[in-house]
Design a protein around this motif. Structure first.
Motif, PDB file in Angstrom:
ATOM      1  N   UNK A 140       0.814  -1.216   0.000  1.00  0.00           N
ATOM      2  CA  UNK A 140       0.000   0.000   0.000  1.00  0.00           C
ATOM      3  C   UNK A 140       0.850   1.269   0.000  1.00  0.00           C
ATOM      4  N   UNK A 141       2.117   1.125  -0.359  1.00  0.00           N
ATOM      5  CA  UNK A 141       3.009   2.277  -0.444  1.00  0.00           C
ATOM      6  C   UNK A 141       3.672   2.272  -1.815  1.00  0.00           C
ATOM      7  N   UNK A 175      -8.799   9.734  11.141  1.00  0.00           N
ATOM      8  CA  UNK A 175      -9.245   9.745   9.744  1.00  0.00           C
ATOM      9  C   UNK A 175      -8.283  10.567   8.897  1.00  0.00           C
ATOM     10  N   UNK A 176      -7.787  11.677   9.427  1.00  0.00           N
ATOM     11  CA  UNK A 176      -6.822  12.497   8.690  1.00  0.00           C
ATOM     12  C   UNK A 176      -5.507  11.752   8.493  1.00  0.00           C
ATOM     13  N   UNK A 177      -5.098  11.017   9.508  1.00  0.00           N
ATOM     14  CA  UNK A 177      -3.899  10.178   9.368  1.00  0.00           C
ATOM     15  C   UNK A 177      -4.117   9.169   8.241  1.00  0.00           C
ATOM     16  N   UNK A 178      -5.287   8.529   8.253  1.00  0.00           N
ATOM     17  CA  UNK A 178      -5.600   7.555   7.214  1.00  0.00           C
ATOM     18  C   UNK A 178      -5.624   8.167   5.824  1.00  0.00           C
ATOM     19  N   UNK A 179      -6.165   9.375   5.691  1.00  0.00           N
ATOM     20  CA  UNK A 179      -6.191  10.059   4.390  1.00  0.00           C
ATOM     21  C   UNK A 179      -4.772  10.306   3.883  1.00  0.00           C
ATOM     22  N   UNK A 180      -3.906  10.718   4.798  1.00  0.00           N
ATOM     23  CA  UNK A 180      -2.520  10.943   4.389  1.00  0.00           C
ATOM     24  C   UNK A 180      -1.890   9.629   3.907  1.00  0.00           C
ATOM     25  N   UNK A 207      -3.370   7.002   2.741  1.00  0.00           N
ATOM     26  CA  UNK A 207      -3.981   6.585   1.468  1.00  0.00           C
ATOM     27  C   UNK A 207      -3.387   7.314   0.281  1.00  0.00           C
ATOM     28  N   UNK A 208      -2.930   8.533   0.511  1.00  0.00           N
ATOM     29  CA  UNK A 208      -2.306   9.304  -0.563  1.00  0.00           C
ATOM     30  C   UNK A 208      -0.929   8.800  -0.947  1.00  0.00           C
TER      31      UNK A 208
END
Length: 197
Positions: free
Chosen positions: A144-145, A183-188, A190-191
């Motif tokens: 996932x990276x 959720x913000x950590x997860x968004x980062x 995911x990017x």
């Protein structure tokens, strides 16, 4: 044996007292005398364990590091979930972690004028960097990276994101819920997947 148990019990009482002082009054108030008063023991007795304010502060930082390490070792998830849970261990999402982040922030401020504290602040900061690198490892192992990303750059960027969220949530925990912070950590994260992730 009783002597060792007594020392361990006293150490636990002193540690709890120190962490209460950190949370309530800040790192600047963490002195041998204040810790002794908070723990309900004689200052002379405490000085045998921690002869200086610096030794007491180092003890607290060692305890904080041990607590983070223990929480990390207890994680059992994988992939993105593991990455988020790893980063959550250094974010102020409950009372224990808030005390830890407050200590780190205050240590950073005081370290500007105290070289002993500067070494400790650098050690804690490097520890957060290692947590960020560990989170990226979990993403990489799960595919996932994006492998084209520079790992050192992404570790530094993630460290900045985590520090920013930690400081903001410490200053004003009402600005975002703990769930929103994660959720913000997860968004980062995911990017970081890349165009085909």
């Amino acid at each position: 044996m009783p002597r060792r148990v007594d020392l361990e019990e006293r150490g636990a009482v002193v540690t709890a007292a120190c962490l209460r002082i950190l949370e309530r009054d800040g790192l600047a108030s963490l002195s041998v005398r204040n810790a002794a008063d908070e723990a309900g023991i004689a200052a002379a007795s405490l000085r045998r364990l921690f002869p200086t304010q610096h030794a007491l502060r180092e003890h607290c930082l060692t305890i904080i590091e041990a607590r983070v390490t223990a929480r990390l070792a207890a994680l059992r998830s994988t992939g993105r979930e593991l990455a988020v849970e790893t980063l959550a261990q250094v974010l102020p999402l409950d009372a224990e972690r808030t005390t830890e982040v407050l200590a780190q922030v205050q240590l950073g401020v005081l370290s500007r004028t105290d070289e002993h504290l500067a070494r400790s602040a650098r050690r804690l900061n490097a520890g957060v960097g290692l947590v960020c690198a560990r989170a990226l490892d979990a993403l990489a192992e799960a595919g996932a990276l994006d492998p084209a990303r520079d790992r050192a750059d992404e570790t530094d960027r993630l460290h900045a994101v985590v520090d920013g969220l930690a400081v903001e949530h410490t200053w004003d925990p009402t600005a975002r819920s703990a769930e929103r912070v994660l959720a913000l950590v997860g968004l980062h994260l995911d990017g970081l997947r890349g165009p085909r992730g």
